[in-house]
Design a protein around this motif. Structure first.
Motif, PDB file in Angstrom:
ATOM      1  N   GLY A 161      15.525  -4.147 -11.046  1.00 45.42           N
ATOM      2  CA  GLY A 161      16.521  -4.244 -12.117  1.00 45.42           C
ATOM      3  C   GLY A 161      16.499  -5.607 -12.787  1.00 45.42           C
ATOM      4  N   ARG A 162      16.535  -6.660 -11.994  1.00 38.72           N
ATOM      5  CA  ARG A 162      16.536  -8.004 -12.587  1.00 38.72           C
ATOM      6  C   ARG A 162      15.216  -8.284 -13.283  1.00 38.72           C
ATOM      7  NH1 ARG A 162      21.102  -8.204 -13.842  1.00 38.72           N
ATOM      8  NH2 ARG A 162      20.595 -10.166 -14.848  1.00 38.72           N
ATOM      9  N   ALA A 163      14.115  -7.790 -12.713  1.00 41.48           N
ATOM     10  CA  ALA A 163      12.809  -8.018 -13.338  1.00 41.48           C
ATOM     11  C   ALA A 163      12.781  -7.408 -14.728  1.00 41.48           C
ATOM     12  CB  ALA A 163      11.699  -7.426 -12.461  1.00 41.48           C
ATOM     13  N   GLU A 164      13.254  -6.166 -14.825  1.00 44.94           N
ATOM     14  CA  GLU A 164      13.247  -5.456 -16.097  1.00 44.94           C
ATOM     15  C   GLU A 164      14.265  -6.052 -17.070  1.00 44.94           C
ATOM     16  OE1 GLU A 164      11.986  -2.315 -17.788  1.00 44.94           O
ATOM     17  OE2 GLU A 164      10.436  -3.536 -16.854  1.00 44.94           O
ATOM     18  N   ALA A 165      15.494  -6.262 -16.563  1.00 47.76           N
ATOM     19  CA  ALA A 165      16.585  -6.623 -17.458  1.00 47.76           C
ATOM     20  C   ALA A 165      16.523  -8.082 -17.876  1.00 47.76           C
ATOM     21  CB  ALA A 165      17.928  -6.326 -16.802  1.00 47.76           C
ATOM     22  N   MET A 167      -4.549  -6.186 -14.261  1.00 43.65           N
ATOM     23  CA  MET A 167      -4.039  -5.656 -13.000  1.00 43.65           C
ATOM     24  C   MET A 167      -4.912  -6.133 -11.841  1.00 43.65           C
ATOM     25  SD  MET A 167      -1.560  -3.631 -12.190  1.00 43.65           S
ATOM     26  CE  MET A 167      -1.150  -3.636 -10.453  1.00 43.65           C
ATOM     27  N   LEU A 168      -6.212  -6.080 -12.084  1.00 49.55           N
ATOM     28  CA  LEU A 168      -7.162  -6.476 -11.053  1.00 49.55           C
ATOM     29  C   LEU A 168      -6.974  -7.942 -10.668  1.00 49.55           C
ATOM     30  CD1 LEU A 168      -9.415  -4.726  -9.810  1.00 49.55           C
ATOM     31  CD2 LEU A 168     -11.037  -6.094 -11.130  1.00 49.55           C
ATOM     32  N   ILE A 169      -6.853  -8.782 -11.691  1.00 50.44           N
ATOM     33  CA  ILE A 169      -6.683 -10.215 -11.441  1.00 50.44           C
ATOM     34  C   ILE A 169      -5.409 -10.460 -10.634  1.00 50.44           C
ATOM     35  CG2 ILE A 169      -6.249 -12.458 -12.511  1.00 50.44           C
ATOM     36  CD1 ILE A 169      -9.028 -11.677 -12.995  1.00 50.44           C
ATOM     37  N   VAL A 170      -4.296  -9.863 -11.095  1.00 51.57           N
ATOM     38  CA  VAL A 170      -3.021 -10.064 -10.398  1.00 51.57           C
ATOM     39  C   VAL A 170      -3.124  -9.594  -8.953  1.00 51.57           C
ATOM     40  CG1 VAL A 170      -0.588  -9.420 -10.330  1.00 51.57           C
ATOM     41  CG2 VAL A 170      -1.687  -9.873 -12.514  1.00 51.57           C
ATOM     42  N   THR A 171      -3.731  -8.418  -8.772  1.00 44.16           N
ATOM     43  CA  THR A 171      -3.876  -7.885  -7.412  1.00 44.16           C
ATOM     44  C   THR A 171      -4.678  -8.848  -6.543  1.00 44.16           C
ATOM     45  OG1 THR A 171      -4.006  -5.728  -8.450  1.00 44.16           O
ATOM     46  CG2 THR A 171      -4.497  -5.822  -6.117  1.00 44.16           C
ATOM     47  N   PRO A 202       0.203  -6.619 -19.950  1.00 40.50           N
ATOM     48  CA  PRO A 202       0.150  -5.471 -20.855  1.00 40.50           C
ATOM     49  C   PRO A 202       1.288  -4.497 -20.527  1.00 40.50           C
ATOM     50  CG  PRO A 202      -1.867  -5.704 -19.566  1.00 40.50           C
ATOM     51  CD  PRO A 202      -0.879  -6.627 -18.981  1.00 40.50           C
ATOM     52  N   ARG A 203       1.865  -3.925 -21.559  1.00 43.95           N
ATOM     53  CA  ARG A 203       2.999  -3.036 -21.388  1.00 43.95           C
ATOM     54  C   ARG A 203       2.696  -1.868 -20.440  1.00 43.95           C
ATOM     55  NH1 ARG A 203       7.592  -2.263 -24.227  1.00 43.95           N
ATOM     56  NH2 ARG A 203       7.082  -4.037 -25.523  1.00 43.95           N
ATOM     57  N   SER A 204       1.479  -1.346 -20.540  1.00 46.46           N
ATOM     58  CA  SER A 204       1.176  -0.127 -19.787  1.00 46.46           C
ATOM     59  C   SER A 204       1.176  -0.329 -18.278  1.00 46.46           C
ATOM     60  CB  SER A 204      -0.177   0.434 -20.230  1.00 46.46           C
ATOM     61  OG  SER A 204      -1.141  -0.589 -20.175  1.00 46.46           O
ATOM     62  N   VAL A 205       0.880  -1.540 -17.817  1.00 40.99           N
ATOM     63  CA  VAL A 205       0.847  -1.727 -16.356  1.00 40.99           C
ATOM     64  C   VAL A 205       2.005  -2.611 -15.880  1.00 40.99           C
ATOM     65  CG1 VAL A 205      -1.616  -1.351 -16.056  1.00 40.99           C
ATOM     66  CG2 VAL A 205      -0.787  -3.642 -16.574  1.00 40.99           C
ATOM     67  N   ARG A 206       3.011  -2.797 -16.754  1.00 41.12           N
ATOM     68  CA  ARG A 206       4.086  -3.724 -16.424  1.00 41.12           C
ATOM     69  C   ARG A 206       4.775  -3.388 -15.097  1.00 41.12           C
ATOM     70  NH1 ARG A 206       7.875  -2.928 -20.559  1.00 41.12           N
ATOM     71  NH2 ARG A 206       9.030  -1.778 -18.984  1.00 41.12           N
ATOM     72  N   MET A 207       5.121  -2.100 -14.941  1.00 39.86           N
ATOM     73  CA  MET A 207       5.825  -1.694 -13.721  1.00 39.86           C
ATOM     74  C   MET A 207       4.973  -1.931 -12.477  1.00 39.86           C
ATOM     75  SD  MET A 207       8.819  -0.480 -14.377  1.00 39.86           S
ATOM     76  CE  MET A 207       9.569   1.037 -13.857  1.00 39.86           C
ATOM     77  N   MET A 208       3.694  -1.613 -12.574  1.00 37.64           N
ATOM     78  CA  MET A 208       2.803  -1.809 -11.437  1.00 37.64           C
ATOM     79  C   MET A 208       2.735  -3.283 -11.056  1.00 37.64           C
ATOM     80  SD  MET A 208       1.346   0.897 -10.258  1.00 37.64           S
ATOM     81  CE  MET A 208      -0.338   0.698  -9.703  1.00 37.64           C
ATOM     82  N   VAL A 209       2.612  -4.134 -12.095  1.00 36.54           N
ATOM     83  CA  VAL A 209       2.519  -5.568 -11.833  1.00 36.54           C
ATOM     84  C   VAL A 209       3.804  -6.051 -11.166  1.00 36.54           C
ATOM     85  CG1 VAL A 209       2.384  -7.830 -12.927  1.00 36.54           C
ATOM     86  CG2 VAL A 209       0.865  -6.004 -13.670  1.00 36.54           C
ATOM     87  N   VAL A 214       0.830  -1.196   0.000  1.00 41.63           N
ATOM     88  CA  VAL A 214       0.000   0.000   0.000  1.00 41.63           C
ATOM     89  C   VAL A 214       0.872   1.257   0.000  1.00 41.63           C
ATOM     90  CG1 VAL A 214      -1.727   1.282   1.292  1.00 41.63           C
ATOM     91  CG2 VAL A 214      -1.915  -1.191   1.089  1.00 41.63           C
ATOM     92  N   PHE A 215       1.925   1.254   0.816  1.00 41.30           N
ATOM     93  CA  PHE A 215       2.806   2.423   0.870  1.00 41.30           C
ATOM     94  C   PHE A 215       3.423   2.720  -0.479  1.00 41.30           C
ATOM     95  CE2 PHE A 215       3.894   2.158   5.672  1.00 41.30           C
ATOM     96  CZ  PHE A 215       2.607   2.565   5.938  1.00 41.30           C
ATOM     97  N   ILE A 216       3.923   1.679  -1.121  1.00 42.03           N
ATOM     98  CA  ILE A 216       4.624   1.928  -2.388  1.00 42.03           C
ATOM     99  C   ILE A 216       3.631   2.410  -3.444  1.00 42.03           C
ATOM    100  CG2 ILE A 216       4.567  -0.404  -3.413  1.00 42.03           C
ATOM    101  CD1 ILE A 216       7.838   1.163  -3.299  1.00 42.03           C
ATOM    102  N   ILE A 217       2.391   1.919  -3.376  1.00 42.31           N
ATOM    103  CA  ILE A 217       1.385   2.385  -4.336  1.00 42.31           C
ATOM    104  C   ILE A 217       1.026   3.846  -4.061  1.00 42.31           C
ATOM    105  CG2 ILE A 217      -1.030   2.110  -5.043  1.00 42.31           C
ATOM    106  CD1 ILE A 217      -0.580  -0.917  -4.788  1.00 42.31           C
ATOM    107  N   VAL A 218       0.883   4.183  -2.771  1.00 41.12           N
ATOM    108  CA  VAL A 218       0.589   5.582  -2.432  1.00 41.12           C
ATOM    109  C   VAL A 218       1.690   6.488  -2.960  1.00 41.12           C
ATOM    110  CG1 VAL A 218       0.437   7.229  -0.528  1.00 41.12           C
ATOM    111  CG2 VAL A 218      -0.836   5.097  -0.415  1.00 41.12           C
ATOM    112  N   ILE A 219       2.940   6.068  -2.745  1.00 39.25           N
ATOM    113  CA  ILE A 219       4.062   6.890  -3.193  1.00 39.25           C
ATOM    114  C   ILE A 219       4.052   7.024  -4.716  1.00 39.25           C
ATOM    115  CG2 ILE A 219       6.576   7.019  -3.349  1.00 39.25           C
ATOM    116  CD1 ILE A 219       6.641   5.639  -0.577  1.00 39.25           C
TER     117      ILE A 219
END
Lengths: 195, 219, 198
Positions: free
Chosen positions: C112-116, B13-17, C63-70, A77-82
Motif C-alpha cells: 500500500g505505501r509503495a503504491e500510494a 527486472m533482470l537487473i533488479v533481481t 517500467p510500468r508493466s513490471v512495477r508490481m513485480m519489482v 520464490v513462494f510469492i512469485i510462484v503464487i
C-alpha cells in the motif's frame, strides 16, 4: 509415525481455522464479506489457489530450493510462484471458461496479496509436512477460509437493518462478529485428536 | 506498448533481481556459519542445562561456568558422550562428571498439534526417574501451545518416577490453576489441551521404546 | 508537506490499521505477547521504510508493466534480510515468531505505501512516510498486546505486574480476544478523533 493428512485437513478447517485463529487473509475477508455471492466466489478462488499452490510450493521447496541450497530465498520464490500461478489461472479460465471467469475471475488479482495463501506455504515448510500433508493442510485451510467468509457475509447481510453504534460500523462490528465466530470455533477443539 | 523497446522491462527486472539476490546471497553467506553455530550452541545449552543443577550441587562446577557461552563446546565434550542406540532419528547421551554417571539424556520426538516436536529427556542413572525435560523444537501456536517450552510447564516433570507397577506410568492433565496433588498430575496449558497431551504421549511412547532396549540396567 | 507532517499523517491521521484496516493479518497472531509484537513491529518498520526508499529511488527507471513485480521483489528482499538477521542474532525470537516474519511480505501496508506514496515521491520523503506507517502500525500492535499480555498472563514485557491473586484470563491469550480488542480500539479512536457524522 506422522500426523495423518486426514487429521490435518479437519484441524485446518475447524480447530485451527486459518482465519479465525491465525488471522490470515483478513484484508480481503473484511472488505469482500459485504455480499454473500462475492464472498462465495472469492472463497472458492482462495480454496482452489490455496490447494494448488500448497502442492506447487512444496515441490519447488523440496525439489529445487533445498537441493540448490537456496532455502533463504523461499519468501520471494513462494510469492512469485503464487503470483505466476494466479496469472496463469486467470488466462486459462478466461480462455476456456468465460462464464466462470465472470464469477471467479475478478477475484483472482485479490488473491496474490491474500496472506492466507502465502502463510500456508510458509507453514508447510516450517512444519516440514510431507506432500500429502501439505495438500491436505492447504485444502483444509482453503475450505476453512471459505467457511469463515461465508458465515460473516451471511451475518452481515442480516445486520444491515440493525442499529450499530456509529464508531463501530463497518470494520468494527465485522471484527466483533468474527471474534464471536472464533469463540464458537473453540468449541470444535475436541473433535480432532492428534495421534 | 510504448516507444521504448519491449525488452527494456525484462532487462530492468533482470537487473533488479540480480542485484537483490546478490545482496541476499552475500548476506546469507556471512550469517550462515553464525546461524548453524547458534543452533548447535542452543542444543548444547539445552542439554547441559538439564544437568546443570545436578552438576552444581555435587560441587563439580558452578552453573554459570558450565553454561558460559565460550566454554559450552568444551564442557559439552567433557561431560557428554553420545551412545549408540538402534533408534532411528533419536540420539542418546550419557552424562558423566569425573567418571560419576549423572544420568542419561534422550533426544526424542513426537507429534504436536501442528508438527513434529523434539525434546530432550534427562533420566537418572538408575533409569527410574525423570530428572528434567526440555522441549527444544516445536511448531505450536505462539503464546498457546508454544508455552510447553516454558519452565513452568516442563519443570513439572522433574523428579517424577517413570514406572508404576512395572509399566511406564501415564501422566494425567489437570487445569492450569490447580495444584498437582498426586505424582501423576501435570498442570496443562490453558487453551492448548491437544499440545499438552501430545507432550505426555510423546514422553510415554518414547520412554517405552527406549526402555525396551534396557540400557538403564546395564550399569 | 514538511517531513514532520508526512510522518504524522502516515503514522496517525492515515494510520493503516484503524483507518483502512490493512495489514492486521500478518501480525495479529503474535499480539498475545508484547515482546513478539515489538520485534514484529520493528521488522515491519525496517522493511517498509527501506522498501519505500528503494522503490522511490528507482521509480523513474521502473517500467510500468513490471512495477508490481519489482515492488514485490524489493519488499521480499528486505523481509528476508530481517529474517536472516533475526536467525543469526536473536535465534530465540526468530523461533517464536516462526512463519510470521515471512508474512510481513504479504502485509498490505508495505504494498500500500509503495503504491500510494513511494511510487510518486522522492526517496527521503518516502523513507519518512514508511517510517511513520511502520511506527503507527507498531503502536497499534503494542496497544493490543499490552491488554492481552496484562490480562492473559499478568505480565508486562515478561515482568510480573499482577500478583498471584490475579486469575489469568485465558481468553486473552487465545485468538478471539484479538478481534474484540481491535474492534474496541477502532471504536474508541473513531469516537474520539474522527467525529462520526450522525
Amino acid at each position: 509415525m506422522e500426523i495423518s493428512s486426514f487429521v490435518l485437513f479437519w484441524a485446518a478447517i475447524f480447530t485451527s481455522n486459518i482465519l479465525l485463529t491465525n488471522f490470515l487473509g483478513m484484508c480481503s475477508y473484511l472488505s469482500v464479506s459485504k455480499e454473500v455471492e462475492s464472498s462465495f466466489g472469492l472463497g472458492m478462488a482462495v480454496f482452489f489457489v490455496l490447494t494448488a499452490t500448497s502442492a506447487l510450493n512444496w515441490i519447488v521447496y523440496h525439489k529445487i530450493l533445498v537441493p540448490a541450497g537456496l532455502v533463504y530465498l523461499q519468501f520471494i520464490v513462494f510469492i512469485i510462484v503464487i503470483a505466476a500461478f494466479v496469472q496463469l489461472l486467470e488466462l486459462i479460465i478466461e480462455r476456456y471458461a468465460p462464464a466462470l471467469y465472470y464469477t471467479l475471475g475478478i477475484f483472482l488479482p485479490l488473491i496474490t496479496v491474500n496472506c492466507a495463501i502465502f502463510g500456508v506455504s510458509l507453514f508447510l515448510v516450517i512444519r516440514n509436512y510431507s506432500f500429502g500433508q501439505s495438500v491436505a493442510f492447504g485444502a483444509g485451510s482453503g475450505i476453512g477460509w471459505l467457511l469463515a467468509i461465508l458465515m460473516l457475509a451471511g451475518i452481515r447481510k442480516r445486520m444491515k437493518e440493525k442499529l450499530v453504534p456509529l464508531g463501530l460500523q463497518g470494520a468494527g462490528i465485522a471484527l466483533i462478529i468474527t471474534g464471536i465466530m472464533a469463540l464458537a470455533f473453540i468449541g470444535f477443539s475436541g473433535i480432532v485428536n492428534v495421534q | 506498448m510504448n516507444e521504448k523497446s519491449n525488452s527494456y522491462p525484462v532487462f530492468f527486472m533482470l537487473i533488479v533481481t540480480l542485484v537483490f539476490i546478490g545482496i541476499l546471497a552475500v548476506m546469507y553467506r556471512f550469517s550462515e556459519a553464525k546461524i548453524i553455530q547458534n543452533e548447535r550452541q542452543e542444543y548444547q545449552l539445552q542439554l547441559l542445562g538439564l544437568f546443570a543443577d545436578e552438576i552444581e550441587t555435587r560441587g563439580i562446577l558452578k552453573k554459570d561456568a558450565l553454561l558460559a557461552k565460550e566454554k559450552l563446546e568444551d564442557n559439552f565434550k567433557s561431560y557428554v558422550q553420545e551412545l549408540e542406540l538402534p533408534l532411528a532419528d533419536r540420539k542418546a547421551y550419557e552424562v558423566r562428571a569425573d567418571s560419576i554417571l549423572l544420568g542419561y539424556c534422550f533426544d526424542v520426538l513426537g507429534n504436536g498439534l501442528w508438527g513434529t516436536m523434539r525434546a530432550l529427556i534427562a533420566i537418572d542413572p538408575s533409569g527410574t526417574r525423570i530428572l528434567n525435560l526440555s522441549i527444544y523444537k516445536q511448531m505450536e501456536t505462539p503464546g498457546l501451545g508454544a508455552r510447553i517450552e516454558e519452565p513452568a510447564f516442563r519443570k513439572q516433570f522433574s523428579g517424577r518416577t517413570i514406572y508404576e507397577n512395572d509399566e511406564i506410568r501415564e501422566f494425567v492433565l489437570i487445569p492450569e490453576d490447580q495444584e498437582a496433588s498426586r505424582d501423576v498430575e501435570i498442570r496443562q496449558i490453558t487453551g492448548a489441551t491437544i499440545t499438552s497431551s501430545s507432550v505426555l504421549k510423546m514422553i510415554r511412547d518414547e520412554l517405552g521404546q527406549i526402555f525396551e532396549l534396557n540400557i538403564g540396567e546395564e550399569e | 508537506m514538511t517531513k514532520k507532517e508526512i510522518f504524522l499523517v502516515s503514522a496517525f491521521r492515515e494510520n493503516s490499521v484503524w483507518k483502512q484496516i490493512l495489514g492486521i493479518c500478518s501480525s495479529l497472531a503474535v499480539t498475545n505477547l508484547l515482546m513478539n509484537s515489538l520485534i514484529m513491529g520493528l521488522g515491519v518498520i525496517f522493511s517498509v521504510a527501506l522498501a519505500n526508499f528503494t522503490i522511490s529511488l528507482i521509480r523513474n527507471w521502473t517500467p510500468r508493466s513490471v512495477r508490481m513485480m519489482v515492488q514485490t521483489l524489493i519488499i521480499g528482499s528486505y523481509v528476508i534480510i530481517v529474517d536472516i538477521f533475526l536467525k543469526a542474532n536473536m535465534p530465540q525470537i526468530s523461533k517464536q515468531l516462526g512463519p510470521y516474519v515471512g508474512l510481513i511480505i504479504t502485509n498490505c501496508i508495505l504494498m500500500g505505501r509503495a503504491e500510494a506514496f513511494a511510487a510518486k515521491n522522492n526517496p527521503l520523503d518516502s523513507f519518512i512516510d514508511g517510517l511513520g506507517a511502520g511506527i503507527g502500525y507498531t503502536l497499534v500492535l503494542l496497544a493490543i498486546a499490552s491488554v492481552r499480555e496484562l490480562f492473559g498472563f499478568g505480565t508486562f514485557f515478561g515482568f510480573q505486574v499482577l500478583g498471584s491473586w490475579w486469575t489469568k484470563w485465558s481468553i486473552m491469550v487465545m485468538a478471539p480476544s484479538a478481534f474484540f480488542i481491535l474492534a474496541l480500539f477502532i471504536w474508541i479512536i473513531n469516537n474520539k478523533y474522527y467525529k462520526v457524522k450522525a
